[in-house]
Design a protein around this motif. Structure first.
Motif, PDB file in Angstrom:
ATOM      1  N   ALA A  68       0.834  -1.212   0.000  1.00 57.04           N
ATOM      2  CA  ALA A  68       0.000   0.000   0.000  1.00 57.04           C
ATOM      3  C   ALA A  68       0.860   1.250   0.000  1.00 57.04           C
ATOM      4  O   ALA A  68       0.562   2.229  -0.697  1.00 57.04           O
ATOM      5  CB  ALA A  68      -0.932  -0.008   1.213  1.00 57.04           C
ATOM      6  N   SER A  72       0.767   3.924  -3.102  1.00 59.46           N
ATOM      7  CA  SER A  72       0.367   5.307  -2.828  1.00 59.46           C
ATOM      8  C   SER A  72       1.525   6.267  -3.087  1.00 59.46           C
ATOM      9  O   SER A  72       1.322   7.369  -3.615  1.00 59.46           O
ATOM     10  CB  SER A  72      -0.127   5.436  -1.385  1.00 59.46           C
ATOM     11  OG  SER A  72       0.833   4.948  -0.468  1.00 59.46           O
ATOM     12  N   ALA A  75       1.792   6.708  -6.804  1.00 64.30           N
ATOM     13  CA  ALA A  75       0.706   7.568  -7.284  1.00 64.30           C
ATOM     14  C   ALA A  75       1.016   9.028  -7.018  1.00 64.30           C
ATOM     15  O   ALA A  75       0.780   9.900  -7.874  1.00 64.30           O
ATOM     16  CB  ALA A  75      -0.606   7.163  -6.605  1.00 64.30           C
ATOM     17  N   VAL A  76       1.572   9.326  -5.845  1.00 60.98           N
ATOM     18  CA  VAL A  76       1.943  10.708  -5.522  1.00 60.98           C
ATOM     19  C   VAL A  76       3.015  11.210  -6.480  1.00 60.98           C
ATOM     20  O   VAL A  76       2.942  12.340  -6.990  1.00 60.98           O
ATOM     21  CB  VAL A  76       2.435  10.802  -4.064  1.00 60.98           C
ATOM     22  CG1 VAL A  76       3.083  12.164  -3.794  1.00 60.98           C
ATOM     23  CG2 VAL A  76       1.281  10.587  -3.099  1.00 60.98           C
ATOM     24  N   THR A  91       7.073   8.702   2.060  1.00 57.55           N
ATOM     25  CA  THR A  91       7.585   7.389   2.457  1.00 57.55           C
ATOM     26  C   THR A  91       8.377   7.484   3.756  1.00 57.55           C
ATOM     27  O   THR A  91       8.237   6.633   4.650  1.00 57.55           O
ATOM     28  CB  THR A  91       8.463   6.810   1.333  1.00 57.55           C
ATOM     29  OG1 THR A  91       7.692   6.692   0.140  1.00 57.55           O
ATOM     30  CG2 THR A  91       9.008   5.443   1.710  1.00 57.55           C
ATOM     31  N   THR A  94       6.091   7.830   6.692  1.00 56.23           N
ATOM     32  CA  THR A  94       5.396   6.561   6.971  1.00 56.23           C
ATOM     33  C   THR A  94       6.327   5.584   7.687  1.00 56.23           C
ATOM     34  O   THR A  94       5.908   4.881   8.621  1.00 56.23           O
ATOM     35  CB  THR A  94       4.878   5.938   5.667  1.00 56.23           C
ATOM     36  OG1 THR A  94       4.043   6.891   4.990  1.00 56.23           O
ATOM     37  CG2 THR A  94       4.059   4.686   5.952  1.00 56.23           C
ATOM     38  N   GLY A 286      -4.063   4.428  -6.004  1.00 56.88           N
ATOM     39  CA  GLY A 286      -3.364   5.232  -5.016  1.00 56.88           C
ATOM     40  C   GLY A 286      -4.219   5.622  -3.817  1.00 56.88           C
ATOM     41  O   GLY A 286      -3.784   5.504  -2.663  1.00 56.88           O
ATOM     42  N   ILE A 287      -5.456   6.082  -4.069  1.00 56.67           N
ATOM     43  CA  ILE A 287      -6.323   6.517  -2.962  1.00 56.67           C
ATOM     44  C   ILE A 287      -6.722   5.341  -2.076  1.00 56.67           C
ATOM     45  O   ILE A 287      -6.601   5.428  -0.842  1.00 56.67           O
ATOM     46  CB  ILE A 287      -7.551   7.265  -3.510  1.00 56.67           C
ATOM     47  CG1 ILE A 287      -7.109   8.583  -4.162  1.00 56.67           C
ATOM     48  CG2 ILE A 287      -8.568   7.521  -2.398  1.00 56.67           C
ATOM     49  CD1 ILE A 287      -8.236   9.371  -4.766  1.00 56.67           C
ATOM     50  N   ALA A 289      -5.084   2.632  -1.591  1.00 60.55           N
ATOM     51  CA  ALA A 289      -3.869   2.225  -0.877  1.00 60.55           C
ATOM     52  C   ALA A 289      -3.575   3.176   0.276  1.00 60.55           C
ATOM     53  O   ALA A 289      -3.197   2.741   1.374  1.00 60.55           O
ATOM     54  CB  ALA A 289      -2.691   2.190  -1.852  1.00 60.55           C
ATOM     55  N   TYR A 290      -3.759   4.469   0.049  1.00 61.63           N
ATOM     56  CA  TYR A 290      -3.513   5.449   1.117  1.00 61.63           C
ATOM     57  C   TYR A 290      -4.506   5.268   2.265  1.00 61.63           C
ATOM     58  O   TYR A 290      -4.130   5.338   3.442  1.00 61.63           O
ATOM     59  CB  TYR A 290      -3.611   6.864   0.541  1.00 61.63           C
ATOM     60  CG  TYR A 290      -3.498   7.952   1.580  1.00 61.63           C
ATOM     61  CD1 TYR A 290      -2.277   8.211   2.203  1.00 61.63           C
ATOM     62  CD2 TYR A 290      -4.610   8.703   1.960  1.00 61.63           C
ATOM     63  CE1 TYR A 290      -2.159   9.206   3.163  1.00 61.63           C
ATOM     64  CE2 TYR A 290      -4.504   9.693   2.921  1.00 61.63           C
ATOM     65  CZ  TYR A 290      -3.283   9.930   3.518  1.00 61.63           C
ATOM     66  OH  TYR A 290      -3.176  10.911   4.480  1.00 61.63           O
ATOM     67  N   TRP A 292      -5.943   2.506   3.100  1.00 64.67           N
ATOM     68  CA  TRP A 292      -5.541   1.282   3.806  1.00 64.67           C
ATOM     69  C   TRP A 292      -4.416   1.589   4.800  1.00 64.67           C
ATOM     70  O   TRP A 292      -4.429   1.115   5.941  1.00 64.67           O
ATOM     71  CB  TRP A 292      -5.080   0.237   2.799  1.00 64.67           C
ATOM     72  CG  TRP A 292      -4.494  -0.985   3.441  1.00 64.67           C
ATOM     73  CD1 TRP A 292      -3.200  -1.165   3.836  1.00 64.67           C
ATOM     74  CD2 TRP A 292      -5.175  -2.192   3.791  1.00 64.67           C
ATOM     75  NE1 TRP A 292      -3.021  -2.396   4.383  1.00 64.67           N
ATOM     76  CE2 TRP A 292      -4.221  -3.054   4.385  1.00 64.67           C
ATOM     77  CE3 TRP A 292      -6.491  -2.626   3.640  1.00 64.67           C
ATOM     78  CZ2 TRP A 292      -4.554  -4.319   4.829  1.00 64.67           C
ATOM     79  CZ3 TRP A 292      -6.816  -3.896   4.089  1.00 64.67           C
ATOM     80  CH2 TRP A 292      -5.861  -4.729   4.672  1.00 64.67           C
ATOM     81  N   ARG A 294      -3.772   4.453   6.265  1.00 63.83           N
ATOM     82  CA  ARG A 294      -4.303   5.232   7.401  1.00 63.83           C
ATOM     83  C   ARG A 294      -5.012   4.325   8.386  1.00 63.83           C
ATOM     84  O   ARG A 294      -4.868   4.460   9.599  1.00 63.83           O
ATOM     85  CB  ARG A 294      -5.255   6.312   6.882  1.00 63.83           C
ATOM     86  CG  ARG A 294      -4.571   7.437   6.134  1.00 63.83           C
ATOM     87  CD  ARG A 294      -5.509   8.607   5.918  1.00 63.83           C
ATOM     88  NE  ARG A 294      -5.984   9.133   7.185  1.00 63.83           N
ATOM     89  CZ  ARG A 294      -6.849  10.153   7.285  1.00 63.83           C
ATOM     90  NH1 ARG A 294      -7.324  10.721   6.178  1.00 63.83           N
ATOM     91  NH2 ARG A 294      -7.231  10.600   8.459  1.00 63.83           N
TER      92      ARG A 294
END
Length: 298
Positions: A68, A72, A75-76, A91, A94, A286-287, A289-290, A292, A294
């Motif tokens: 994920a 994400s 995608a960014v 990254t 995270t 991407g969305i 995954a982001y 997920w 969070r």
């Protein structure tokens, strides 16, 4: 502006919509599905590379969360200007939220990029060697190995004289590199093989994605020529003129495929299919995954 200029230059090579639709109607769905799977597993391989680096330093990142994070972050990098820098910062943060200290998060962020570039360089070197006539030039690999060994010895022999002053900008860079090296030294040597294997798998699978897309569109090119085009595109990808290389990669790949012998409609169909998988599908994922990530961090 660069993309517009290239489009104007290639306007006579762009196929009409009817020809493109004809190629799409004859698409080999089996190979198209293989391209989609290869594109996704390529992302998963890069996620595994980062997960193994973190695990080697005592930080647990679940495999699904690593995937994920990779999706994400990709995608960014494709969606915003200066996307690579923004994705790197995302990254890094995270990693910290999963328990990595600042030195560990910095080391993994830097070394992950280095491993990825070294894996790509290894792919370039492998292609160069097997494309060479080793019977007529048998000394080429030996000369490369000796040159690398000689350079390494010279740098080691004069390491004290080459060391910059601690207060200089170069000195601070060397100190940071030394800290990163010290962090990486904690990773067992046997784990490095898995890390580099994952890094190489990322590029090989992405290359297979392009080759499968070309086969799905019934291209007449052999896979070796497709590999050469792919490696050339990776150089273009490093030019940060547009987010994710949007526009630039498409027109350069189209020109390369046409020059290699593809018809204009087939070349356009290959470009569209490959970019749908390697860019637009990643952006769509991407969305989720982001979200997920969070939920997992909570």
């Amino acid at each position: 502006m660069v993309t517009v200029a290239i489009l104007v230059t290639l306007r006579d090579q762009l196929p009409d919509l009817g020809s493109l639709l004809t190629v799409w109607q004859e698409l080999d769905l089996g190979w198209a599905a293989a391209a989609v799977v290869a594109g996704f597993v390529s992302q998963a391989a890069f996620a595994e590379q980062q997960r193994l680096l973190l695990a080697g330093l005592g930080v647990r990142l679940p495999r699904d969360s690593a995937i994920a994070l990779t999706v994400s972050g990709a995608a960014v990098s494709m969606a915003v200007p200066a996307g690579a820098a923004v994705a790197t910062a995302f990254t890094f943060r995270t990693f910290r939220r999963y328990g990595a200290t600042t030195p560990v998060a910095t080391a993994v962020t830097v070394v992950s990029g280095v491993v990825s570039m070294l894996s790509l360089a290894l792919l370039y070197a492998f292609g160069w060697l097997i494309s060479s006539d080793l019977e007529t030039v048998p000394w080429r690999p030996a000369v490369i190995a000796l040159a690398v060994a000689a350079l390494g010895y010279v740098l080691w022999r004069f390491r004290t004289a080459l060391s910059p002053s601690p207060g200089s900008r170069l000195g601070r860079f060397v100190a940071a590199a030394a800290r990163t090296t010290a962090e990486m030294a904690a990773i067992p040597s046997r784990r490095w093989f898995s890390i580099f294997t994952a890094g190489l798998a990322k590029w090989v699978l992405d290359l297979f994605c392009l080759a499968a897309a070309a086969t799905a569109c019934h291209a007449t090119l052999d896979w070796w020529r497709i590999a050469v085009i792919y490696l050339g595109i990776q150089i273009v990808r490093q030019i940060p003129l547009t987010p994710g290389g949007t526009g630039l990669i498409e027109v350069v790949m189209l020109a390369a495929l046409v020059t290699a012998g593809c018809s204009h409609p087939v070349a356009a169909a290959i470009v569209v299919l490959y970019r749908l998988i390697s860019m637009w599908l990643v952006l769509l994922m991407g969305i989720p995954a982001y979200l997920w990530l969070r939920r997992d961090l909570r």
